[in-house]
Write an enzyme that holds these catalytic residues in place. Structure first.
Site, PDB file in Angstrom:
ATOM      1  N   SER A 272      52.954  24.466  47.860  1.00 19.14           N
ATOM      2  CA  SER A 272      52.764  25.231  49.080  1.00 19.14           C
ATOM      3  C   SER A 272      53.957  26.320  48.919  1.00 19.14           C
ATOM      4  CB  SER A 272      52.933  24.508  50.425  1.00 19.14           C
ATOM      5  OG  SER A 272      53.094  25.504  51.533  1.00 19.14           O
ATOM      6  N   ARG A 312       8.345  45.654  32.980  1.00 14.74           N
ATOM      7  CA  ARG A 312       9.805  45.468  33.019  1.00 14.74           C
ATOM      8  C   ARG A 312      10.174  46.110  34.408  1.00 14.74           C
ATOM      9  NH1 ARG A 312      12.653  49.005  28.622  1.00 14.74           N
ATOM     10  NH2 ARG A 312      11.560  47.397  27.474  1.00 14.74           N
TER      11      ARG A 312
END
Length: 402
Positions: A272, A312
């Site tokens: 930490s 497409r």
């Protein structure tokens, strides 16, 4: 690649990086050009080493110019032709009979295959580690928990066997996409192979040439799948099956590593910035992060598949590329992190026994009620069929890693 937004991304190395995408597109163009020469469509003089013509230094310019045509193939072809020499046979025959979607899709499949190979290796390591963990702790008694509360006695071996079952499911799904099962996409402008049919001498089968190109790339031959996106959604589904399994492991570790439970801990917890006493279960946290985010990415692939139109699609096709990149990079990263998490996992049997003992007779209430139905006294053993269940999972695992 560097990614401050996704700690651990470096574990994915070159998976679906810009450099890898460029190399894969070049591989597709190279294999196609070689096939045209072999079929006597293009002259022998058209042979060229495309990979030596462009490199990572060209990426910024290619990326910027890709916007004009909506994909990176157009600027790549322009760059290749300029460096080959506009009047050369190689420049003339480059890409003939292909379309940009062929190159992008087949390159994505090549990259997906490499990513799945990486994941498969980590899955194999996870299976090996979990088998050892299950065997070591098959009689380590602990309290099972349902809906966050104490339920009945179990063993940590059976808990780990549950993890192993999920990893084996993921392994099976990834393995099903291995080898030459992923398909090449080679269809021409609208998936009709019309251009290739014009290029080939009369009587020649266009599908035969696309099969040869697929084989050269180590992919499966397939009819054009321009508007059928199941090859990519299958990859996405396999990736999420993996992160689902790893998320289960991570969630259990995070719960059982809480100080008030302390039945598990990571081998090397993270620190930490302000509290020196903390050893955070960082790997489990990061694996859980992947499990929480990858399903939405796979959902985007399915949404794009459902939104296909014509031969497409206008936007749905384009939405797949970065989505697949993020999904597979996160999966590869989580695969490596999970392998390390399991390899370094610390099990605390004494703490498990203490918790079980403190639960008192409540955790045997089910056993007593079932025994009462039979008119017998409860059996002195209270772990049910855990040993047989563990054996069943281990048998399945040994089919993967003898």
């Amino acid at each position: 690649m560097a990614d401050l937004f996704w700690p651990g991304d470096h574990r994915a190395r070159d998976v679906l990086s810009d450099e890898a995408f460029l190399a894969a597109m070049l591989d597709v163009e190279q294999a196609w050009l070689a096939a045209l020469v072999a079929a006597d469509v293009a002259p022998v003089r058209a042979r060229a080493d495309l990979g030596g013509l462009v490199g990572p230094g060209d990426l910024p310019g290619l990326a910027e110019r890709a916007e004009a045509g909506g994909n990176p193939v157009l600027p790549l072809l322009a760059l290749l032709r300029s460096r080959l020499g506009a009047e050369t046979d190689a420049a003339h025959w480059l890409h003939r009979g292909l379309t940009s979607q062929d190159v992008v899709d087949t390159a994505l499949v090549l990259l997906a295959r490499a990513a799945l190979d990486d994941v498969a290796a980590h899955l194999g390591a996870q299976v090996t580690t979990l088998v050892a963990l299950v065997e070591e702790h098959r009689t380590t008694a602990m309290t099972a928990r349902t809906l966050t509360q104490h339920a009945v006695p179990t063993t940590f071996g059976l808990v780990a066997a549950g993890w192993l079952g999920g990893v084996l499911d993921a392994h099976d799904e990834v393995a099903a996409l291995g080898g030459r099962t992923l398909p090449a996409q080679l269809g021409g402008a609208a998936g009709t192979l019309a251009a290739l049919g014009e290029l080939l001498p009369p009587g020649h089968d266009p599908l035969a040439l696309t099969t040869e190109v697929a084989a050269a790339l180590g992919l499966a031959p397939a009819v054009p799948w321009h508007g059928v996106r199941s090859p990519l959604t299958r990859v996405g589904d396999a990736a999420v099956r993996c992160t689902d399994a790893w998320g289960h492991v991570a969630r259990d570790v995070l719960t059982l590593a809480r100080p008030e439970i302390a039945e598990l801990s990571e081998g090397a917890g993270g620190g930490s910035s302000t509290m020196p006493h903390k050893a955070n279960p960082v790997l489990a946290v990061l694996v859980r992060r992947a499990a929480l985010t990858t399903p939405q990415l796979a959902a985007t692939l399915h949404l794009a598949a459902a939104d296909q139109v014509d031969q497409r699609s206008d936007g749905a096709w384009h939405a797949e590329w970065a989505t697949l990149r993020d999904l597979l990079r996160r999966t590869c990263t989580a695969a490596s992190q999970t392998a390390d998490l399991l390899a370094g996992l610390r099990v605390h049997p004494a703490r498990m026994a203490a918790t079980l003992g403190a639960a008192g007779s409540d955790v045997r209430a089910e056993q007593r009620s079932m025994a009462a139905l039979t008119g017998r006294d409860p059996r002195p053993t209270y772990l049910g069929a855990t040993d047989a269940l563990v054996d069943a999972v281990l048998h399945r695992a040994r089919e993967v890693t003898p």
